[in-house]
Scaffold this motif. Structure first.
Motif, PDB file in Angstrom:
ATOM      1  N   THR A 110       6.749  24.124  55.757  1.00  0.00           N
ATOM      2  CA  THR A 110       7.091  22.770  55.322  1.00  0.00           C
ATOM      3  C   THR A 110       6.319  22.392  54.067  1.00  0.00           C
ATOM      4  O   THR A 110       6.889  21.859  53.116  1.00  0.00           O
ATOM      5  CB  THR A 110       6.822  21.748  56.455  1.00  0.00           C
ATOM      6  OG1 THR A 110       7.635  22.099  57.572  1.00  0.00           O
ATOM      7  CG2 THR A 110       7.143  20.336  56.008  1.00  0.00           C
ATOM      8  N   HIS A 111       5.030  22.676  54.047  1.00  0.00           N
ATOM      9  CA  HIS A 111       4.235  22.367  52.855  1.00  0.00           C
ATOM     10  C   HIS A 111       4.695  23.209  51.670  1.00  0.00           C
ATOM     11  O   HIS A 111       4.843  22.704  50.554  1.00  0.00           O
ATOM     12  CB  HIS A 111       2.745  22.603  53.125  1.00  0.00           C
ATOM     13  CG  HIS A 111       1.871  22.272  51.963  1.00  0.00           C
ATOM     14  ND1 HIS A 111       0.943  23.151  51.457  1.00  0.00           N
ATOM     15  CD2 HIS A 111       1.788  21.161  51.190  1.00  0.00           C
ATOM     16  CE1 HIS A 111       0.329  22.581  50.437  1.00  0.00           C
ATOM     17  NE2 HIS A 111       0.817  21.376  50.249  1.00  0.00           N
ATOM     18  N   ARG A 112       4.961  24.463  51.910  1.00  0.00           N
ATOM     19  CA  ARG A 112       5.440  25.337  50.840  1.00  0.00           C
ATOM     20  C   ARG A 112       6.756  24.831  50.258  1.00  0.00           C
ATOM     21  O   ARG A 112       6.942  24.817  49.047  1.00  0.00           O
ATOM     22  CB  ARG A 112       5.628  26.761  51.371  1.00  0.00           C
ATOM     23  CG  ARG A 112       6.205  27.721  50.325  1.00  0.00           C
ATOM     24  CD  ARG A 112       6.716  29.006  50.935  1.00  0.00           C
ATOM     25  NE  ARG A 112       7.754  28.728  51.931  1.00  0.00           N
ATOM     26  CZ  ARG A 112       8.062  29.553  52.918  1.00  0.00           C
ATOM     27  NH1 ARG A 112       7.441  30.702  53.060  1.00  0.00           N
ATOM     28  NH2 ARG A 112       9.015  29.235  53.786  1.00  0.00           N
ATOM     29  N   ASP A 113       7.656  24.385  51.131  1.00  0.00           N
ATOM     30  CA  ASP A 113       9.016  24.060  50.713  1.00  0.00           C
ATOM     31  C   ASP A 113       9.225  22.613  50.269  1.00  0.00           C
ATOM     32  O   ASP A 113      10.311  22.278  49.802  1.00  0.00           O
ATOM     33  CB  ASP A 113       9.986  24.389  51.849  1.00  0.00           C
ATOM     34  CG  ASP A 113       9.962  25.871  52.219  1.00  0.00           C
ATOM     35  OD1 ASP A 113       9.494  26.691  51.395  1.00  0.00           O
ATOM     36  OD2 ASP A 113      10.390  26.201  53.341  1.00  0.00           O
ATOM     37  N   THR A 114       8.213  21.770  50.397  1.00  0.00           N
ATOM     38  CA  THR A 114       8.340  20.362  49.978  1.00  0.00           C
ATOM     39  C   THR A 114       7.165  19.969  49.092  1.00  0.00           C
ATOM     40  O   THR A 114       6.316  19.176  49.479  1.00  0.00           O
ATOM     41  CB  THR A 114       8.430  19.419  51.190  1.00  0.00           C
ATOM     42  OG1 THR A 114       7.295  19.643  52.043  1.00  0.00           O
ATOM     43  CG2 THR A 114       9.711  19.611  51.965  1.00  0.00           C
ATOM     44  N   PRO A 115       7.116  20.501  47.887  1.00  0.00           N
ATOM     45  CA  PRO A 115       5.977  20.215  47.014  1.00  0.00           C
ATOM     46  C   PRO A 115       5.824  18.744  46.664  1.00  0.00           C
ATOM     47  O   PRO A 115       4.708  18.282  46.407  1.00  0.00           O
ATOM     48  CB  PRO A 115       6.252  21.056  45.765  1.00  0.00           C
ATOM     49  CG  PRO A 115       7.701  21.357  45.799  1.00  0.00           C
ATOM     50  CD  PRO A 115       8.093  21.379  47.248  1.00  0.00           C
ATOM     51  N   GLY A 116       6.896  17.982  46.681  1.00  0.00           N
ATOM     52  CA  GLY A 116       6.812  16.564  46.332  1.00  0.00           C
ATOM     53  C   GLY A 116       5.971  15.757  47.293  1.00  0.00           C
ATOM     54  O   GLY A 116       5.482  14.681  46.947  1.00  0.00           O
ATOM     55  N   ALA A 117       5.781  16.265  48.496  1.00  0.00           N
ATOM     56  CA  ALA A 117       4.966  15.570  49.489  1.00  0.00           C
ATOM     57  C   ALA A 117       3.652  16.297  49.742  1.00  0.00           C
ATOM     58  O   ALA A 117       2.899  15.922  50.633  1.00  0.00           O
ATOM     59  CB  ALA A 117       5.747  15.452  50.797  1.00  0.00           C
ATOM     60  N   GLY A 118       3.384  17.338  48.957  1.00  0.00           N
ATOM     61  CA  GLY A 118       2.245  18.190  49.251  1.00  0.00           C
ATOM     62  C   GLY A 118       1.052  18.024  48.339  1.00  0.00           C
ATOM     63  O   GLY A 118       0.912  17.044  47.610  1.00  0.00           O
ATOM     64  N   CYS A 119       0.227  19.019  48.371  1.00  0.00           N
ATOM     65  CA  CYS A 119      -1.044  19.055  47.652  1.00  0.00           C
ATOM     66  C   CYS A 119      -0.829  19.001  46.137  1.00  0.00           C
ATOM     67  O   CYS A 119      -0.058  19.784  45.598  1.00  0.00           O
ATOM     68  CB  CYS A 119      -1.773  20.337  48.027  1.00  0.00           C
ATOM     69  SG  CYS A 119      -3.271  20.636  47.080  1.00  0.00           S
ATOM     70  N   PRO A 120      -1.531  18.108  45.450  1.00  0.00           N
ATOM     71  CA  PRO A 120      -1.374  18.032  43.997  1.00  0.00           C
ATOM     72  C   PRO A 120      -1.895  19.267  43.272  1.00  0.00           C
ATOM     73  O   PRO A 120      -1.406  19.597  42.192  1.00  0.00           O
ATOM     74  CB  PRO A 120      -2.173  16.782  43.611  1.00  0.00           C
ATOM     75  CG  PRO A 120      -3.151  16.592  44.715  1.00  0.00           C
ATOM     76  CD  PRO A 120      -2.475  17.106  45.953  1.00  0.00           C
ATOM     77  N   MET A 121      -2.853  19.953  43.855  1.00  0.00           N
ATOM     78  CA  MET A 121      -3.419  21.122  43.180  1.00  0.00           C
ATOM     79  C   MET A 121      -2.416  22.258  43.094  1.00  0.00           C
ATOM     80  O   MET A 121      -2.381  22.979  42.101  1.00  0.00           O
ATOM     81  CB  MET A 121      -4.700  21.577  43.892  1.00  0.00           C
ATOM     82  CG  MET A 121      -5.824  20.559  43.778  1.00  0.00           C
ATOM     83  SD  MET A 121      -7.281  20.959  44.789  1.00  0.00           S
ATOM     84  CE  MET A 121      -6.737  20.392  46.407  1.00  0.00           C
ATOM     85  N   THR A 122      -1.585  22.410  44.125  1.00  0.00           N
ATOM     86  CA  THR A 122      -0.619  23.509  44.127  1.00  0.00           C
ATOM     87  C   THR A 122       0.559  23.247  43.203  1.00  0.00           C
ATOM     88  O   THR A 122       1.237  24.176  42.799  1.00  0.00           O
ATOM     89  CB  THR A 122      -0.080  23.766  45.547  1.00  0.00           C
ATOM     90  OG1 THR A 122       0.552  22.580  46.029  1.00  0.00           O
ATOM     91  CG2 THR A 122      -1.188  24.196  46.484  1.00  0.00           C
ATOM     92  N   SER A 123       0.808  21.988  42.872  1.00  0.00           N
ATOM     93  CA  SER A 123       1.980  21.673  42.060  1.00  0.00           C
ATOM     94  C   SER A 123       1.665  21.117  40.684  1.00  0.00           C
ATOM     95  O   SER A 123       2.509  21.194  39.797  1.00  0.00           O
ATOM     96  CB  SER A 123       2.893  20.702  42.818  1.00  0.00           C
ATOM     97  OG  SER A 123       2.165  19.584  43.256  1.00  0.00           O
ATOM     98  N   LEU A 124       0.484  20.577  40.470  1.00  0.00           N
ATOM     99  CA  LEU A 124       0.178  19.956  39.172  1.00  0.00           C
ATOM    100  C   LEU A 124      -0.948  20.631  38.392  1.00  0.00           C
ATOM    101  O   LEU A 124      -1.214  20.245  37.259  1.00  0.00           O
ATOM    102  CB  LEU A 124      -0.177  18.475  39.373  1.00  0.00           C
ATOM    103  CG  LEU A 124       0.944  17.565  39.858  1.00  0.00           C
ATOM    104  CD1 LEU A 124       0.414  16.163  40.111  1.00  0.00           C
ATOM    105  CD2 LEU A 124       2.087  17.540  38.860  1.00  0.00           C
TER     106      LEU A 124
END
Length: 196
Positions: free
Chosen positions: A95-109
């Motif tokens: 779920t965390h892997r597949d929904t970056p918009g709701a996840g950890c800012p470090m993994t996506s930004l």
């Protein structure tokens, strides 16, 4: 009609929340201001009275994402002491892997922050520092220290880099090699929870 200070603050917050989610989903360059305004329920022109620039909005969106991430980490420590297993199971979950918009800012930004620098880079740096400090002062045995030792800091860095790196790689190969993606998450979870 004049908008109250409270309503103006709520409108600004709605823009920050929309930007935080959209930027984590598609990156800073992948989202325009008009889309953020529309997502928050405003016209494009509504942005300019509230933010000096897209950079300011991106930094605030990053700050908000870190507030959520640090809140989850704090709740984990309150419930489970130094045991991160519950948090790590969610962090390394599909779920965390597949929904970056709701996840950890470090993994996506993080990559955006490195490219953009400026206010976003500053926000990312402060968020990473705060996350590392929380990991460092909360030891696995449940004790909490005022000042972390070099060993505490090293443990925190190892933990966080494994967390972030694993999710970034799992997302990168999620569609092209889903089995590998799952294996990266599973192996990283085992590494941090069992030391295997």
């Amino acid at each position: 009609m004049k908008v109250s200070k409270e309503q103006s603050a709520a409108n600004r917050q709605a823009l920050v929340e929309a930007a935080s989610r959209l930027y984590r989903e598609r990156g800073i360059a992948g989202v325009g201001l008009a889309e953020i305004a529309r997502e928050a329920g405003f016209t494009h022109g509504g942005f300019y009275g509230r933010f000096a620039s897209k950079e300011e909005l991106a930094a605030e969106a990053c700050d908000q994402a870190f507030e959520g991430a640090l809140g989850k980490l704090s709740a984990q420590f309150e419930r489970h002491g130094g045991d991160l297993t519950t948090l790590l199971r969610r962090y390394f979950g599909a779920t965390h892997r597949d929904t970056p918009g709701a996840g950890c800012p470090m993994t996506s930004l993080a990559v955006d922050a490195a490219r953009e620098g400026g206010q976003l880079g500053q926000s990312m740096s402060q968020g990473i520092d705060a996350y590392l400090r929380a990991l460092a002062i909360h030891r696995p045995d449940g004790t909490v220290v005022d000042e972390p030792t070099p060993e505490d800091q090293a443990r925190a860095i190892r933990t966080l880099t494994t967390m972030v790196g694993a999710v970034v790689l799992a997302r990168a190969c999620g569609q092209g090699a889903p089995g590998l993606s799952d294996q990266i998450l599973r192996t990283s979870l085992e590494q941090l929870t069992t030391g295997a």
